[in-house]
Design a protein around this motif. Structure first.
Motif, PDB file in Angstrom:
ATOM      1  N   SER A 193       0.363  -1.164  -0.064  1.00  0.00           N
ATOM      2  CA  SER A 193      -0.065   0.055   0.001  1.00  0.00           C
ATOM      3  C   SER A 193       0.686   1.124   0.289  1.00  0.00           C
ATOM      4  CB  SER A 193      -0.745  -0.042   1.311  1.00  0.00           C
ATOM      5  OG  SER A 193      -0.405   0.299   2.414  1.00  0.00           O
ATOM      6  N   THR A 194       0.031   2.949  -0.399  1.00  0.00           N
ATOM      7  CA  THR A 194       1.041   3.946   0.001  1.00  0.00           C
ATOM      8  C   THR A 194      -0.170   4.381   1.314  1.00  0.00           C
ATOM      9  OG1 THR A 194      -1.228   4.518  -1.576  1.00  0.00           O
ATOM     10  CG2 THR A 194       1.436   3.990  -2.291  1.00  0.00           C
ATOM     11  N   PRO A 195       0.400   5.539   2.002  1.00  0.00           N
ATOM     12  CA  PRO A 195      -0.224   5.626   3.062  1.00  0.00           C
ATOM     13  C   PRO A 195      -1.710   6.164   2.488  1.00  0.00           C
ATOM     14  CG  PRO A 195       1.260   6.783   2.994  1.00  0.00           C
ATOM     15  CD  PRO A 195       1.366   6.004   1.611  1.00  0.00           C
ATOM     16  N   ASP A 196      -2.116   6.424   1.596  1.00  0.00           N
ATOM     17  CA  ASP A 196      -3.645   7.323   0.936  1.00  0.00           C
ATOM     18  C   ASP A 196      -4.506   5.668   1.056  1.00  0.00           C
ATOM     19  OD1 ASP A 196      -3.032   9.638   1.125  1.00  0.00           O
ATOM     20  OD2 ASP A 196      -3.131   9.248  -0.842  1.00  0.00           O
ATOM     21  N   GLN A 197      -4.071   4.400   0.423  1.00  0.00           N
ATOM     22  CA  GLN A 197      -4.350   3.144  -0.012  1.00  0.00           C
ATOM     23  C   GLN A 197      -4.589   2.476   1.697  1.00  0.00           C
ATOM     24  OE1 GLN A 197      -1.738   1.398  -2.201  1.00  0.00           O
ATOM     25  NE2 GLN A 197      -2.488   2.078  -4.156  1.00  0.00           N
ATOM     26  N   TYR A 198      -3.926   2.911   2.078  1.00  0.00           N
ATOM     27  CA  TYR A 198      -3.372   2.246   3.633  1.00  0.00           C
ATOM     28  C   TYR A 198      -4.941   2.637   5.021  1.00  0.00           C
ATOM     29  CZ  TYR A 198      -1.648  -1.343   8.045  1.00  0.00           C
ATOM     30  OH  TYR A 198      -2.136  -1.912   8.626  1.00  0.00           O
ATOM     31  N   ALA A 199      -4.967   4.116   4.742  1.00  0.00           N
ATOM     32  CA  ALA A 199      -6.503   4.642   6.170  1.00  0.00           C
ATOM     33  C   ALA A 199      -7.339   4.081   5.966  1.00  0.00           C
ATOM     34  CB  ALA A 199      -5.382   5.712   6.040  1.00  0.00           C
ATOM     35  N   PRO A 200      -7.600   4.014   4.780  1.00  0.00           N
ATOM     36  CA  PRO A 200      -9.419   3.416   4.349  1.00  0.00           C
ATOM     37  C   PRO A 200      -9.225   1.959   4.130  1.00  0.00           C
ATOM     38  CG  PRO A 200      -8.182   4.146   2.645  1.00  0.00           C
ATOM     39  CD  PRO A 200      -7.291   4.621   3.129  1.00  0.00           C
ATOM     40  N   LYS A 201      -8.189   1.070   3.992  1.00  0.00           N
ATOM     41  CA  LYS A 201      -7.828  -0.329   4.139  1.00  0.00           C
ATOM     42  C   LYS A 201      -8.412  -0.641   5.357  1.00  0.00           C
ATOM     43  CE  LYS A 201      -7.780  -2.481   0.845  1.00  0.00           C
ATOM     44  NZ  LYS A 201      -8.773  -3.492  -0.557  1.00  0.00           N
ATOM     45  N   ASN A 202      -8.132   0.123   6.173  1.00  0.00           N
ATOM     46  CA  ASN A 202      -7.663  -0.912   8.214  1.00  0.00           C
ATOM     47  C   ASN A 202      -8.829  -0.400   8.691  1.00  0.00           C
ATOM     48  OD1 ASN A 202      -5.520  -1.231  10.139  1.00  0.00           O
ATOM     49  ND2 ASN A 202      -5.799   1.363  10.707  1.00  0.00           N
ATOM     50  N   GLU A 203      -9.585   0.800   8.625  1.00  0.00           N
ATOM     51  CA  GLU A 203     -10.633   1.144   8.664  1.00  0.00           C
ATOM     52  C   GLU A 203     -11.768  -0.281   8.721  1.00  0.00           C
ATOM     53  OE1 GLU A 203     -12.302   4.566   7.559  1.00  0.00           O
ATOM     54  OE2 GLU A 203     -11.178   6.007   8.414  1.00  0.00           O
ATOM     55  N   ILE A 204     -11.158  -0.854   7.558  1.00  0.00           N
ATOM     56  CA  ILE A 204     -12.096  -2.043   7.526  1.00  0.00           C
ATOM     57  C   ILE A 204     -11.750  -3.625   8.070  1.00  0.00           C
ATOM     58  CG2 ILE A 204     -13.304  -4.051   5.427  1.00  0.00           C
ATOM     59  CD1 ILE A 204     -13.297  -1.037   3.717  1.00  0.00           C
ATOM     60  N   PHE A 205     -10.297  -3.284   8.413  1.00  0.00           N
ATOM     61  CA  PHE A 205     -10.383  -4.091   8.888  1.00  0.00           C
ATOM     62  C   PHE A 205     -10.174  -4.154  10.534  1.00  0.00           C
ATOM     63  CE2 PHE A 205      -8.674  -5.909   5.385  1.00  0.00           C
ATOM     64  CZ  PHE A 205      -8.275  -7.227   5.056  1.00  0.00           C
ATOM     65  N   ALA A 260       1.983   5.964   9.460  1.00  0.00           N
ATOM     66  CA  ALA A 260       2.017   5.540  10.494  1.00  0.00           C
ATOM     67  C   ALA A 260       0.311   6.381  11.624  1.00  0.00           C
ATOM     68  CB  ALA A 260       2.964   6.665  11.830  1.00  0.00           C
ATOM     69  N   ALA A 261       0.357   7.598  11.005  1.00  0.00           N
ATOM     70  CA  ALA A 261      -1.375   7.861  11.046  1.00  0.00           C
ATOM     71  C   ALA A 261      -2.457   6.830  10.113  1.00  0.00           C
ATOM     72  CB  ALA A 261      -1.362   9.333  10.502  1.00  0.00           C
ATOM     73  N   GLY A 262      -2.082   6.463   9.384  1.00  0.00           N
ATOM     74  CA  GLY A 262      -3.285   5.766   9.063  1.00  0.00           C
ATOM     75  C   GLY A 262      -3.236   4.317  10.016  1.00  0.00           C
ATOM     76  N   GLY A 263      -2.360   3.623  10.684  1.00  0.00           N
ATOM     77  CA  GLY A 263      -2.550   3.083  11.614  1.00  0.00           C
ATOM     78  C   GLY A 263      -1.447   1.929  11.005  1.00  0.00           C
ATOM     79  N   VAL A 264      -0.682   2.186  10.326  1.00  0.00           N
ATOM     80  CA  VAL A 264       1.291   1.196   9.861  1.00  0.00           C
ATOM     81  C   VAL A 264       1.605   1.156  11.330  1.00  0.00           C
ATOM     82  CG1 VAL A 264       2.620   0.660   9.189  1.00  0.00           C
ATOM     83  CG2 VAL A 264       0.583   0.923   7.598  1.00  0.00           C
ATOM     84  N   ASP A 265       2.065  -0.172  11.721  1.00  0.00           N
ATOM     85  CA  ASP A 265       2.940   0.021  12.891  1.00  0.00           C
ATOM     86  C   ASP A 265       4.191  -1.034  12.983  1.00  0.00           C
ATOM     87  OD1 ASP A 265       0.942  -0.365  15.159  1.00  0.00           O
ATOM     88  OD2 ASP A 265       0.920  -2.456  14.484  1.00  0.00           O
ATOM     89  N   GLU A 266       4.473  -1.285  10.966  1.00  0.00           N
ATOM     90  CA  GLU A 266       6.003  -1.396  10.922  1.00  0.00           C
ATOM     91  C   GLU A 266       6.212  -1.459   9.300  1.00  0.00           C
ATOM     92  OE1 GLU A 266       9.397  -5.727  10.640  1.00  0.00           O
ATOM     93  OE2 GLU A 266       6.996  -5.399  12.153  1.00  0.00           O
ATOM     94  N   PHE A 267       6.679  -0.878   8.506  1.00  0.00           N
ATOM     95  CA  PHE A 267       7.287  -0.977   6.967  1.00  0.00           C
ATOM     96  C   PHE A 267       8.453  -1.792   6.993  1.00  0.00           C
ATOM     97  CE2 PHE A 267       9.241   1.127   3.349  1.00  0.00           C
ATOM     98  CZ  PHE A 267       8.167   0.843   2.839  1.00  0.00           C
ATOM     99  N   ILE A 268       7.938  -2.660   5.597  1.00  0.00           N
ATOM    100  CA  ILE A 268       9.448  -2.813   5.425  1.00  0.00           C
ATOM    101  C   ILE A 268       9.535  -2.943   4.144  1.00  0.00           C
ATOM    102  CG2 ILE A 268       9.466  -5.501   4.532  1.00  0.00           C
ATOM    103  CD1 ILE A 268       6.866  -6.920   6.360  1.00  0.00           C
ATOM    104  N   LEU A 269      10.970  -3.161   4.003  1.00  0.00           N
ATOM    105  CA  LEU A 269      10.915  -2.346   2.768  1.00  0.00           C
ATOM    106  C   LEU A 269      11.889  -3.100   1.930  1.00  0.00           C
ATOM    107  CD1 LEU A 269      12.433   0.419   1.130  1.00  0.00           C
ATOM    108  CD2 LEU A 269      14.602  -0.350   2.539  1.00  0.00           C
TER     109      LEU A 269
END
Length: 296
Positions: A193-205, A260-269
């Motif tokens: 995901s990108t941050p814009d993609q992550y936040a709304p998906k995170n809300e669903i989960f 992080a603001a969207g709910g991510v705990d860990e970024f994997i490079l």
């Protein structure tokens, strides 16, 4: 926020060991390997490709002090009962540092090439649900009896048990079935995901966790994107056909803050396209020093 490294699966063992050892010494939280038998490209398709669980077993025995995980095992490739035994052994060898990352399976060409039943999407999701029940049951119960559409277990046990536990990570982003599976079975969750993609998906989960009566904080959430750490990286990322981020170090620091603001705990490079260990180490070191060190 924590940071881990996704290493190439096509490295010969000596190079993979060198890259993973450097990652552990540099301070990455973990290293991940993908589970594929071939590239998803046009024929002829004969590029190098390691076997995920064999490589992770070797890393568990030789690179202490760092988490290791599969990103992610295709369920269709192996019987889930056998995977549970393999996972417990790797967990023991790694002193509890192994994460069992799993998914329903998706890459059609390797199923065809290796004679593995592919099925349609609904079938693979049903098989995956059964496998998740088996993995969690064998991990948490003394004995498991299971009779499903695809898998059958009769008084099966996982002995010795994982040491001290075996976190299950589910990789997936579907919005109909996957949130319920994550809420019921996962300790960790991942998708590109990108941050814009992550936040709304995170809300669903998160809503699925709450509906299941589960504390949303009990799920560790990870993501990754192609990363271009260079002045024109944002422009290059915008031209990619899959989740990608980029820019100057400060732009990437800001991107991590948005994750992080969207709910991510860990970024994997992900550095999975590289084959030169020196370049892998250099890019990883630069990211840790110029980006990760400046993210709270």
């Amino acid at each position: 926020m924590k940071f881990s490294l996704w290493l190439p699966a096509n490295l010969p063992w000596s190079d993979l060991l060198a890259a993973a050892t450097h990652a552990a010494d540099a301070g990455w939280r973990g290293v991940w390997l993908e589970d594929h038998f071939m590239d998803n490209t046009d024929e002829p398709n004969d590029g190098a490709r390691g076997e995920c669980l064999t490589q992770l077993t070797a890393l568990a025995a030789t690179v202490p002090g760092i988490r290791i995980g599969s990103m992610v095992l295709g369920n269709t490739y192996r019987h889930p009962g056998v995977v549970a035994k393999q996972g417990a052994a790797i967990s023991d060898i790694s002193q509890g540092q192994f994460v069992l990352g799993v998914g329903a399976g998706w890459q059609e060409n390797e199923h065809r090439a290796f004679g593995i039943e592919y099925g349609d999407v609904p079938s693979r999701i049903r098989w995956f649900r059964e496998a998740l029940a088996i993995w969690k049951g064998l991990r948490d119960e003394n004995f498991v009896d299971f009779s499903g559409e695809r898998y059958t277990l009769e008084h099966a046990s996982l002995n010795p048990k994982p040491h001290p536990s075996l976190p299950i990570l589910i990789g997936g982003k579907g919005e109909k079935v996957m949130p319920r599976l994550v809420a019921e079975y996962a300790d960790e969750w991942n998708f590109w995901s990108t941050p814009d993609q992550y936040a709304p998906k995170n809300e669903i989960f998160t809503a699925a966790l709450e509906k299941a009566g589960r504390d949303p904080k009990s799920l560790w959430r990870t993501t990754q994107a192609l990363t271009f750490q260079q002045p024109d990286g944002a422009e290059k990322a915008a031209r990619m056909g899959r989740p990608a981020i980029g820019g100057t170090p400060q732009q990437l620091v800001d991107t991590m803050a948005a994750y992080a603001a969207g709910g991510v705990d860990e970024f994997i490079l992900p550095l999975t396209s590289l084959s030169d260990v020196a370049k892998i180490n250099d890019l990883g070191d630069r990211f840790l020093a110029e980006v990760a060190a400046h993210v709270s």
